[in-house]
Write an enzyme that holds these catalytic residues in place. Sequence first.
Site, mmCIF file in Angstrom:
data_model
loop_
_atom_site.group_PDB
_atom_site.id
_atom_site.type_symbol
_atom_site.label_atom_id
_atom_site.label_comp_id
_atom_site.label_asym_id
_atom_site.label_seq_id
_atom_site.Cartn_x
_atom_site.Cartn_y
_atom_site.Cartn_z
ATOM 1 N N SER A 143 -3.265 35.086 56.859
ATOM 2 C CA SER A 143 -3.958 35.775 55.767
ATOM 3 C C SER A 143 -4.957 34.798 55.141
ATOM 4 O O SER A 143 -4.729 33.578 55.178
ATOM 5 C CB SER A 143 -2.937 36.196 54.703
ATOM 6 O OG SER A 143 -3.598 36.586 53.520
ATOM 7 N N TYR A 156 4.272 33.421 49.913
ATOM 8 C CA TYR A 156 3.460 34.064 50.968
ATOM 9 C C TYR A 156 2.352 33.114 51.448
ATOM 10 O O TYR A 156 2.119 32.967 52.650
ATOM 11 C CB TYR A 156 2.876 35.345 50.384
ATOM 12 C CG TYR A 156 2.083 36.219 51.317
ATOM 13 C CD1 TYR A 156 2.712 37.021 52.271
ATOM 14 C CD2 TYR A 156 0.687 36.285 51.228
ATOM 15 C CE1 TYR A 156 1.971 37.852 53.111
ATOM 16 C CE2 TYR A 156 -0.054 37.112 52.050
ATOM 17 C CZ TYR A 156 0.595 37.899 52.991
ATOM 18 O OH TYR A 156 -0.142 38.725 53.817
#
Length: 248
Positions: A143, A156
């Site tokens: 990401s 994350y």
Amino acid sequence: MTEQTEQRVAIVTGASRGIGKAIAKRLASDGCKVALVARNEEALNAVKGEIEQDGGVASTHVCDLADCNQFAGTIQAIADENDRLDVLVNNAGMTRDGLLLRMTEEDFDAVIDVNLKATFIGCKTAARPMMKGRFGRMINITSVTGISGNAGQANYAAAKAGLVGLTKTIAKEFGSKGITANAIAPGYIETDMTAVLGDDIKKGVEQMVPLRRYGQPEEIASAVSFLASDDGGYVTGQVLVVDGGLTC
Ligand code: NAP
């Protein structure tokens, strides 16, 4: 390069919805036999049905990636059943957001386990059958958060940044075996994961992104398709950012 004589076998994790579903459908339309992995059996069967309706071939494998043994066993079984494994897309992911001072150790570990550790297990298990075939494509979905960080996503961001180091290391260790390893870093893509964002954030995102819109899951699937193809055969150890220009 190995001549393609039979249908390639691709595993896609998190194939029950969102980006993983789009990747699975694209690889099937590219001619791969696709093994769909996730927890929701009903949703997996629906994706399999869509692939078959389009003339593709797919199988479903219910598996919780938080359980390393279960995931390793699933990959091994798929490779054994097909006597080959060509493509592994580690796409499954989850978030448990919170500011660092409030983030529990449990929330940190849970996100690391599914987003990072499962990818390590997946690549490690897939490596042997890929080496046997002297061909392999490992594609890990990271990401832009793993590159830039994001307030409220320490777990994350750490997991996604870890995927970059893991991917580059695999590229170096397995290049001589005909295996490539690359990461794709999506920006904001329209899926269940981003559906929870409030309208203000959504409007803000659209203003920040040079292309002025969310990406679609199919636009990540196109990047996967290229990296999995023979055309992508000289690309390894890279992070392909697909974010509408958000981080440029
Ligand atoms: P999503 O719609 O929430 O889908 C997540 C997928 O992961 C589902 O298929 C889910 O399947 C699977 N999954 C989650 N936990 C699992 C577990 N423990 N075991 C097995 N499967 C599990 O998310 P998405 O937006 O498509 O995201 C896909 C990937 O892209 C993720 O790695 C995400 O971090 C990354 N990404 C997304 C965006 C975005 O804007 N959407 C941006 C950057 C990166 P089940 O629930 O059926 O198990």
